[in-house]
Design an enzyme around this catalytic site. Structure first.
Site, PDB file in Angstrom:
ATOM      1  CB  VAL A 195      -1.018  -0.028   1.173  1.00 27.04           C
ATOM      2  CG1 VAL A 195      -0.319   0.122   2.522  1.00 27.04           C
ATOM      3  CG2 VAL A 195      -2.110   1.007   0.969  1.00 27.04           C
ATOM      4  CD  GLU A 199      -7.749  -5.107   6.364  1.00 23.98           C
ATOM      5  OE1 GLU A 199      -7.061  -5.859   7.109  1.00 23.98           O
ATOM      6  OE2 GLU A 199      -7.822  -5.234   5.122  1.00 23.98           O
ATOM      7  N   GLY A 234      -5.614  -6.960   1.397  1.00 20.81           N
ATOM      8  CA  GLY A 234      -6.006  -5.975   2.393  1.00 20.81           C
ATOM      9  C   GLY A 234      -5.073  -4.780   2.360  1.00 20.81           C
ATOM     10  CD  GLU A 235      -0.436  -4.327   2.837  1.00 20.57           C
ATOM     11  OE1 GLU A 235      -0.134  -3.504   1.953  1.00 20.57           O
ATOM     12  OE2 GLU A 235       0.335  -5.230   3.205  1.00 20.57           O
ATOM     13  N   GLY A 236      -5.771  -1.868   2.298  1.00 17.94           N
ATOM     14  CA  GLY A 236      -6.282  -0.822   1.422  1.00 17.94           C
ATOM     15  C   GLY A 236      -5.747  -0.928   0.008  1.00 17.94           C
TER      16      GLY A 236
END
Lengths: 316, 316
Positions: free
Chosen positions: A85, A143, A283-285
């Site tokens: 990210v 997240e 994830g992580e955005g």
């Protein structure tokens, strides 16, 4: 959103040097974006990506392929610029912030008690609320939290029904035995908190980083900041808002559909058609961060293109 | 492509701080990109978008919703920075070039004779060949040419068979009567040049801008520059190369699938899975230009992320 701005954006779109509708979904995105920003000719200059991290009591049940200490290790990686990210934020010119929420104090195992008490969920919502910068004009919430696809699956089952197996996937990559345990944990958690909905589902089955995403998405609504939703966990957080107040996600688009099998079902339930489908499940955005390029492209075309009159091009 | 570089990119990908496979298709794209660029850790610094424009004899048959003078008007719009592809090139940091090919001398109506003679198609291929800058590290080829979806449909039918109606769509937006004429023109053209394939299909049924795209794509192959294919017309141009030399498009990905109904069928025939599906149907290279963001994101993650060892993150 602003009806006059929406109309102004629509009017402008009709005059741009292209056949009507030829930019497809980019046209709808630009009009939606302008309506939320209150202008018929918007610009994106200050996108923000916020990554929230939390730890989960259910991780002790063996629901993840990775140990819980990876949450904190990945926070350090975010802070040092080494995660996916970080790279995507840089490519699309976004500011990136990281908020680690009480990592040394995991939420309670939701099969035994609510994941958070009221003070804890409010603190997490508030962390998200306060993390949104006032000048932001496009928001991505991401997240990190070992065990959090288990939480997201439980939230989805609580909100939308079905069986635990409908919502439970391999997350970061559990094996068959791990998947069985995970499915069982989701079923137990939802049975333990039968009938919860909205923000109560967030409190009982969620996690601090999940609640923080919900807080940030709600704050963005107040500030009229369009939001790009990320994957399964972010979408589960958002679904709690939509479940509490229908229409609460009108300022959001789904950035992508992830490979986690529950995600497309959640998107369907909240009525969002994803911009990208590239098999991502990090994830992580990260999926939403990648989709910033689509929104930036849509808005740049809308606001930067010449009209037929300006360019002296004959209309069809 | 370079087998050692491909292996180096694969090895690197396995060490990055993410669960295996969690970046989905981005991982394959980065490895493919690195293999063509000859390095396990590539960077994209000089993308180039080239828009070729040509006029078509068949436009006189009433196959388009727009008059032929729009080709030249849009070239001026490209040169003044007012078109969609200008905005997208700017968002993704690409150099953009425009080449208008003999606009005052349309190709011949392909229902009556070959669209181009040999000297003409060679000149057009050469224009494309020479338009690719030596330092380019990612190429998008786009087009403008009133009537050119008719040409693309005829090429697709000549290469892949089927009926004219399978390949003919509304292009910039012809009405039902226009669509009937267009389908008839495609059928007549393919019947007139029965049995053509490869570059002969390009000559007999194509156009100068279509041949120029093919020339640029071929040149990129020699220079090991990865190419993002755009919509129906670009893909028809590329399909002539693939038809002539199987594997000729290994350095290409499909940027998007357009709303023009023949496009997904051509992509299927040339074995390309599109990165985006956003209902675009503008041409100009716009869909491929938007997909530059995906490739840039993929390569940035691959080359910028920390490894597990560098970040001190536990592996699963």
């Amino acid at each position: 959103e602003d009806g006059a701005a929406r109309q102004a954006a629509r009017d402008r779109n009709e005059q741009l040097t292209k056949p009507p509708g030829a930019l497809g979904r980019l046209e709808d995105l630009a009009i939606w974006y302008g309506a939320w920003r209150g202008t018929g000719r918007p610009a994106i200059t200050s996108p923000q990506v916020i990554v929230f991290a939390g730890n989960h009591g259910v991780a002790a049940r063996g629901v993840s392929a990775f140990p819980p200490e990876v949450t904190m290790q990945m926070v350090a990686n975010f802070e040092h610029g080494g995660a996916a990210v970080n790279q995507l934020s840089k490519v699309f010119g976004a500011r990136m912030d990281v908020h680690a929420l009480d990592l040394d104090r995991p939420t309670a195992d939701f099969t035994a008690s609510p994941a958070m008490d009221e003070a804890e969920v409010i603190a997490a919502l508030r962390c998200g609320w306060e993390a949104v910068a006032a000048g932001t004009d496009l928001l991505v919430t991401g997240e990190m939290g070992i065990g959090n696809t288990t939480s997201a699956a439980a939230i989805a089952m609580a909100l939308f029904g079905g069986a635990a197996g409908d919502w439970t996937g391999r997350g970061t990559g559990v094996d068959d035995a791990g998947l069985d345990i995970k499915t069982q944990v989701v079923a137990e958690g939802v049975a333990r908190h039968a009938g919860v909905s909205g923000l109560e589902a967030l409190r009982c089955l969620g996690g601090r980083e999940i609640a923080a995403m919900a807080g940030a998405i709600a704050r963005a609504r107040v500030l009229r900041i369009p939001v790009i939703l990320d994957g399964f966990i972010c979408s589960a957080a958002a679904a709690c808002l939509e479940n509490a107040v229908p229409g609460a996600l009108d300022h959001c688009v789904a950035g992508h559909v992830s490979a986690e099998p529950g995600h497309s079902k959640v998107l369907n339930k909240i009525g969002k058609d994803p911009l990208l489908a590239l098999g991502m499940r990090l994830g992580e955005g990260s999926g939403a961060a990648l989709a910033m390029g689509i929104i930036k492209g849509a808005v740049a075309c809308h606001s930067g293109m010449a009209t037929f009159a300006e360019a002296g091009v004959s209309e069809g």
